[in-house]
Design a protein around this motif. Structure first.
Motif, PDB file in Angstrom:
ATOM      1  N   GLY A  53       0.800  -1.217   0.000  1.00  0.00           N
ATOM      2  CA  GLY A  53       0.000   0.000   0.000  1.00  0.00           C
ATOM      3  C   GLY A  53       0.832   1.266   0.000  1.00  0.00           C
ATOM      4  O   GLY A  53       0.391   2.308   0.489  1.00  0.00           O
ATOM      5  N   GLN A  54       2.020   1.162  -0.577  1.00  0.00           N
ATOM      6  CA  GLN A  54       2.914   2.322  -0.644  1.00  0.00           C
ATOM      7  C   GLN A  54       2.307   3.441  -1.476  1.00  0.00           C
ATOM      8  O   GLN A  54       2.513   4.622  -1.191  1.00  0.00           O
ATOM      9  N   PHE A  55       1.537   3.056  -2.505  1.00  0.00           N
ATOM     10  CA  PHE A  55       0.985   4.023  -3.440  1.00  0.00           C
ATOM     11  C   PHE A  55      -0.542   4.042  -3.372  1.00  0.00           C
ATOM     12  O   PHE A  55      -1.184   3.032  -3.074  1.00  0.00           O
ATOM     13  N   HIS A  56      -1.089   5.214  -3.688  1.00  0.00           N
ATOM     14  CA  HIS A  56      -2.536   5.381  -3.822  1.00  0.00           C
ATOM     15  C   HIS A  56      -2.816   5.772  -5.263  1.00  0.00           C
ATOM     16  O   HIS A  56      -2.250   6.741  -5.782  1.00  0.00           O
ATOM     17  N   ILE A  57      -3.664   5.004  -5.938  1.00  0.00           N
ATOM     18  CA  ILE A  57      -3.938   5.216  -7.354  1.00  0.00           C
ATOM     19  C   ILE A  57      -5.299   5.880  -7.550  1.00  0.00           C
ATOM     20  O   ILE A  57      -6.297   5.446  -6.965  1.00  0.00           O
ATOM     21  N   THR A  58      -5.342   6.920  -8.366  1.00  0.00           N
ATOM     22  CA  THR A  58      -6.593   7.600  -8.696  1.00  0.00           C
ATOM     23  C   THR A  58      -6.694   7.753 -10.213  1.00  0.00           C
ATOM     24  O   THR A  58      -5.725   7.539 -10.948  1.00  0.00           O
ATOM     25  N   TYR A  59      -7.871   8.174 -10.652  1.00  0.00           N
ATOM     26  CA  TYR A  59      -8.124   8.380 -12.079  1.00  0.00           C
ATOM     27  C   TYR A  59      -8.682   9.783 -12.314  1.00  0.00           C
ATOM     28  O   TYR A  59      -9.583  10.229 -11.596  1.00  0.00           O
ATOM     29  N   ASN A  60      -8.110  10.463 -13.301  1.00  0.00           N
ATOM     30  CA  ASN A  60      -8.626  11.769 -13.741  1.00  0.00           C
ATOM     31  C   ASN A  60      -8.692  12.812 -12.625  1.00  0.00           C
ATOM     32  O   ASN A  60      -9.533  13.707 -12.665  1.00  0.00           O
ATOM     33  N   GLN A  61      -7.805  12.690 -11.667  1.00  0.00           N
ATOM     34  CA  GLN A  61      -7.759  13.680 -10.586  1.00  0.00           C
ATOM     35  C   GLN A  61      -6.719  14.771 -10.847  1.00  0.00           C
ATOM     36  O   GLN A  61      -6.777  15.831 -10.228  1.00  0.00           O
ATOM     37  N   ALA A  62      -5.781  14.503 -11.760  1.00  0.00           N
ATOM     38  CA  ALA A  62      -4.715  15.484 -11.994  1.00  0.00           C
ATOM     39  C   ALA A  62      -4.198  15.363 -13.431  1.00  0.00           C
ATOM     40  O   ALA A  62      -2.992  15.247 -13.661  1.00  0.00           O
ATOM     41  N   PHE A  63      -5.119  15.383 -14.390  1.00  0.00           N
ATOM     42  CA  PHE A  63      -4.711  15.223 -15.789  1.00  0.00           C
ATOM     43  C   PHE A  63      -3.668  16.263 -16.206  1.00  0.00           C
ATOM     44  O   PHE A  63      -2.639  15.889 -16.801  1.00  0.00           O
ATOM     45  N   PRO A  64      -3.863  17.551 -15.934  1.00  0.00           N
ATOM     46  CA  PRO A  64      -2.850  18.534 -16.355  1.00  0.00           C
ATOM     47  C   PRO A  64      -1.476  18.259 -15.756  1.00  0.00           C
ATOM     48  O   PRO A  64      -0.456  18.410 -16.445  1.00  0.00           O
ATOM     49  N   GLU A  65      -1.431  17.830 -14.494  1.00  0.00           N
ATOM     50  CA  GLU A  65      -0.156  17.557 -13.852  1.00  0.00           C
ATOM     51  C   GLU A  65       0.518  16.329 -14.455  1.00  0.00           C
ATOM     52  O   GLU A  65       1.736  16.299 -14.642  1.00  0.00           O
TER      53      GLU A  65
ATOM     54  N   ASN B 162       9.047   2.429  -9.364  1.00  0.00           N
ATOM     55  CA  ASN B 162       7.848   1.583  -9.462  1.00  0.00           C
ATOM     56  C   ASN B 162       6.532   2.355  -9.516  1.00  0.00           C
ATOM     57  O   ASN B 162       5.466   1.740  -9.614  1.00  0.00           O
ATOM     58  N   ALA B 163       6.571   3.682  -9.486  1.00  0.00           N
ATOM     59  CA  ALA B 163       5.321   4.451  -9.443  1.00  0.00           C
ATOM     60  C   ALA B 163       4.515   4.291 -10.739  1.00  0.00           C
ATOM     61  O   ALA B 163       3.300   4.069 -10.694  1.00  0.00           O
ATOM     62  N   SER B 164       5.167   4.392 -11.892  1.00  0.00           N
ATOM     63  CA  SER B 164       4.415   4.260 -13.143  1.00  0.00           C
ATOM     64  C   SER B 164       3.941   2.822 -13.338  1.00  0.00           C
ATOM     65  O   SER B 164       2.853   2.586 -13.862  1.00  0.00           O
ATOM     66  N   LYS B 165       4.754   1.850 -12.899  1.00  0.00           N
ATOM     67  CA  LYS B 165       4.330   0.453 -12.980  1.00  0.00           C
ATOM     68  C   LYS B 165       3.094   0.218 -12.114  1.00  0.00           C
ATOM     69  O   LYS B 165       2.158  -0.469 -12.517  1.00  0.00           O
ATOM     70  N   ALA B 166       3.100   0.789 -10.921  1.00  0.00           N
ATOM     71  CA  ALA B 166       1.952   0.626 -10.024  1.00  0.00           C
ATOM     72  C   ALA B 166       0.701   1.229 -10.640  1.00  0.00           C
ATOM     73  O   ALA B 166      -0.390   0.642 -10.569  1.00  0.00           O
ATOM     74  N   ALA B 167       0.838   2.385 -11.276  1.00  0.00           N
ATOM     75  CA  ALA B 167      -0.306   3.029 -11.920  1.00  0.00           C
ATOM     76  C   ALA B 167      -0.820   2.178 -13.073  1.00  0.00           C
ATOM     77  O   ALA B 167      -2.033   1.953 -13.208  1.00  0.00           O
TER      78      ALA B 167
ATOM     79  N   ILE C 203      -0.296  -1.137 -13.757  1.00  0.00           N
ATOM     80  CA  ILE C 203      -0.817  -2.435 -13.323  1.00  0.00           C
ATOM     81  C   ILE C 203      -2.194  -2.284 -12.703  1.00  0.00           C
ATOM     82  O   ILE C 203      -3.120  -3.047 -13.013  1.00  0.00           O
ATOM     83  N   THR C 204      -2.355  -1.304 -11.843  1.00  0.00           N
ATOM     84  CA  THR C 204      -3.648  -1.093 -11.193  1.00  0.00           C
ATOM     85  C   THR C 204      -4.722  -0.756 -12.213  1.00  0.00           C
ATOM     86  O   THR C 204      -5.843  -1.278 -12.163  1.00  0.00           O
ATOM     87  N   PHE C 205      -4.376   0.102 -13.166  1.00  0.00           N
ATOM     88  CA  PHE C 205      -5.330   0.466 -14.221  1.00  0.00           C
ATOM     89  C   PHE C 205      -5.765  -0.772 -15.002  1.00  0.00           C
ATOM     90  O   PHE C 205      -6.961  -0.986 -15.229  1.00  0.00           O
ATOM     91  N   VAL C 206      -4.815  -1.582 -15.413  1.00  0.00           N
ATOM     92  CA  VAL C 206      -5.141  -2.776 -16.204  1.00  0.00           C
ATOM     93  C   VAL C 206      -6.001  -3.736 -15.388  1.00  0.00           C
ATOM     94  O   VAL C 206      -7.017  -4.248 -15.871  1.00  0.00           O
ATOM     95  N   GLN C 207      -5.617  -3.983 -14.144  1.00  0.00           N
ATOM     96  CA  GLN C 207      -6.359  -4.927 -13.313  1.00  0.00           C
ATOM     97  C   GLN C 207      -7.783  -4.445 -13.042  1.00  0.00           C
ATOM     98  O   GLN C 207      -8.728  -5.235 -13.076  1.00  0.00           O
ATOM     99  N   GLU C 208      -7.949  -3.166 -12.798  1.00  0.00           N
ATOM    100  CA  GLU C 208      -9.270  -2.652 -12.444  1.00  0.00           C
ATOM    101  C   GLU C 208     -10.173  -2.425 -13.646  1.00  0.00           C
ATOM    102  O   GLU C 208     -11.387  -2.293 -13.493  1.00  0.00           O
TER     103      GLU C 208
END
Length: 215
Positions: free
Chosen positions: A82-94, A164-169, A171-176
């Motif tokens: 749980g090192q990372f928290h994944i969200t969607y469309n919360q910071a597109f410009p960033e 591992n941050a981009s990998k976590a993003a 992998i989570t996206f694909v799985q969900e």
């Protein structure tokens, strides 16, 4: 073979069979929403660092089928902690801004021009482009963005500030989203995506999938 130049007043692309061996298909045109959506639905994407805009349709095409996602033991442990928290469309410009500015090995400069940022922001506002954010201790540590049309996701770029941050993003996206995705377009080969299960398929096979599922 002469390079095909797109007319400014018509939304059209040449047959993909006319692409150069490296996948270059055409030049010119614009980054209007209508042209970009037509391009993706035709198996084409823009990639350039100065005008004219260049349009590509490589053969073979590098893709990931969600059911073939590979998650290493070490990444399973990272996600489990749980090192990372994944969200969607919360910071597109960033996310797109970081993808533009992050330094990459073997690359001098970026292909994510200001025009590209404006174009994909319009796609985001219209519900086509999406971002995946990876947060660590409340800070944006990595992420990715791309275009989703129907059951096809066309990945554009990703970045990592933390290992591992981009990998976590990703992998989570694909799985969900596995149940709602037929294919993830990775465009061209990278070792990073190959380690996650991406592989080459023929351009004909890719276009067939897109024409059936990018509705």
């Amino acid at each position: 073979m002469p390079l095909f130049y797109l007319p400014d007043n018509e939304l059209v692309f040449p047959p993909l069979s006319l692409a150069e061996p490296d996948g270059l298909l055409a030049a010119g045109g614009d980054l209007s929403m209508e042209r970009l959506l037509l391009a993706y639905r035709s198996g084409i994407f823009p990639w350039y660092n100065r005008k004219p805009i260049l349009w590509w349709a490589p053969d073979p095409r590098f893709v990931l089928f969600p059911s073939e996602l590979k998650v290493s033991h070490s990444m399973k442990q990272v996600l489990k902690k749980g090192q990372f928290h994944i969200t969607y469309n919360q910071a597109f410009p960033e996310v797109i801004s970081n993808c533009r500015s992050i330094e990459r090995d073997g690359q001098n400069g970026t292909w994510i021009t200001r025009d590209m940022i404006e174009a994909y922001t319009r796609l985001h506002d219209a519900g086509y482009a999406l971002s995946v954010e990876c947060w660590e201790n409340g800070q944006l540590a990595g992420g990715l963005y791309g275009v989703k049309i129907g059951k096809c996701f066309f990945g554009e770029s990703m970045f990592s500030k933390t290992s591992n941050a981009s990998k976590a993003a990703f992998i989570t996206f694909v799985q969900e989203h596995a149940s709602g995705l037929e294919v993830i377009d990775c465009q061209v080969h990278t070792h990073h995506l190959a380690s996650l299960g991406a592989r080459f398929i023929s351009r004909v096979s890719f276009v067939d999938i897109v024409q059936r599922y990018a509705l």
